[in-house]
Design an enzyme around this catalytic site. Sequence first.
Site, PDB file in Angstrom:
ATOM      1  N   SER A 177       1.000   6.062   6.119  1.00 42.74           N
ATOM      2  CA  SER A 177       0.556   5.084   7.123  1.00 42.74           C
ATOM      3  C   SER A 177       1.252   3.767   6.838  1.00 42.74           C
ATOM      4  O   SER A 177       1.740   3.541   5.720  1.00 42.74           O
ATOM      5  CB  SER A 177      -0.963   4.899   6.985  1.00 42.74           C
ATOM      6  OG  SER A 177      -1.415   3.770   7.702  1.00 42.74           O
TER       7      SER A 177
ATOM      8  N   TYR B 241      -9.013   3.676   2.233  1.00 44.34           N
ATOM      9  CA  TYR B 241      -7.863   4.221   2.975  1.00 44.34           C
ATOM     10  C   TYR B 241      -6.554   3.641   2.430  1.00 44.34           C
ATOM     11  O   TYR B 241      -5.592   4.381   2.171  1.00 44.34           O
ATOM     12  CB  TYR B 241      -8.039   3.879   4.451  1.00 44.34           C
ATOM     13  CG  TYR B 241      -7.052   4.528   5.391  1.00 44.34           C
ATOM     14  CD1 TYR B 241      -7.322   5.772   5.955  1.00 44.34           C
ATOM     15  CD2 TYR B 241      -5.875   3.890   5.752  1.00 44.34           C
ATOM     16  CE1 TYR B 241      -6.424   6.357   6.840  1.00 44.34           C
ATOM     17  CE2 TYR B 241      -4.977   4.472   6.630  1.00 44.34           C
ATOM     18  CZ  TYR B 241      -5.253   5.700   7.174  1.00 44.34           C
ATOM     19  OH  TYR B 241      -4.361   6.285   8.053  1.00 44.34           O
TER      20      TYR B 241
END
Length: 252
Positions: A134, A147
């Site tokens: 990401s 995350y």
Amino acid sequence: MTSQLPFLRERVALVTGGGSGIGRACAIALAEAGADVHVVDIAEEPAVSVAARVGGRAHVVDLADPASIERLPAAVDILVNSAGLQHVAPIPEFPAERFTLIQQVMVTAPFLLLRHVLPHMYAGGWGRVVNISSAHGLRASAYKSAYVAAKHGLEGLSKVAAVEGAPYGVTSNCICPGYVRTPLVEAQIEQQAAAHGIDPADVLSRVLLTRSAVKRLIEPEEVAAAAVWLCGPNTGYLTGTSLPLDGGWTAT
Ligand SMILES: NC(=O)c1ccc[n+]([C@@H]2O[C@H](COP(=O)([O-])OP(=O)(O)OC[C@H]3O[C@@H](n4cnc5c(N)ncnc54)[C@H](O)[C@@H]3O)[C@@H](O)[C@H]2O)c1
């Protein structure tokens, strides 16, 4: 080049999170490129339906459970680590068990899967590991401690796999998307609104797309096209990298 389809004929791919979003798009695109695809997901119905669509096999497993990974096929040439989940909350309010679960699914499971499939790749002298990281593997955002920590961990794991796999023809790379139009993003609109104290209708423009120069979500198929390209011919020298598909976010 990807125009020489189906160049992945006789390759076997295993895609985690293959029932939805980016994993689903990767499963479909890899199958279109000729690969036999194992679709791995905790959610049964979507995994079965994607497997049926691509003519592959569904494996319904909870990747937070190490024992379930042992039961997955090991004769795999392409591993796509896409399964993931999100939780948005300030660190003082972040549930510790949620933090642990996110590391288990998004760092420990990719490690255990590598341990499981690398011997086959090494024996065959060819392998492709595609980690769906990401922009948050490269940058931080508030309220995403678990995350961001997991994606930075995955980035490190991917680089080590690249270094260890190079003598065996195995590459390992990360794809780092910005915000993709998937259920994972749709599910965090309410959480983002609460954490930032704004209206849910304003989350896209005031939170998600503020740092992207391209003012739209990226589609899962655009991420899958990059994954297939990483598995294609002429990419054997490309390893240990992170490919930002972030509309210019990390350029700023
Ligand atoms: N959507 C985005 O904006 C975005 C951006 C960058 C990176 N990513 C990453 O892409 C990957 C896929 O995300 P997505 O947007 O397609 O999400 P998604 O929610 O559409 O798909 C994730 C899939 O993972 C599966 N999964 C979750 N926990 C699991 C578990 N314990 N065991 C097995 N399967 C499990 C879910 O059932 C789901 O099918 C994730 O790693 C995510 O972090 C997403």
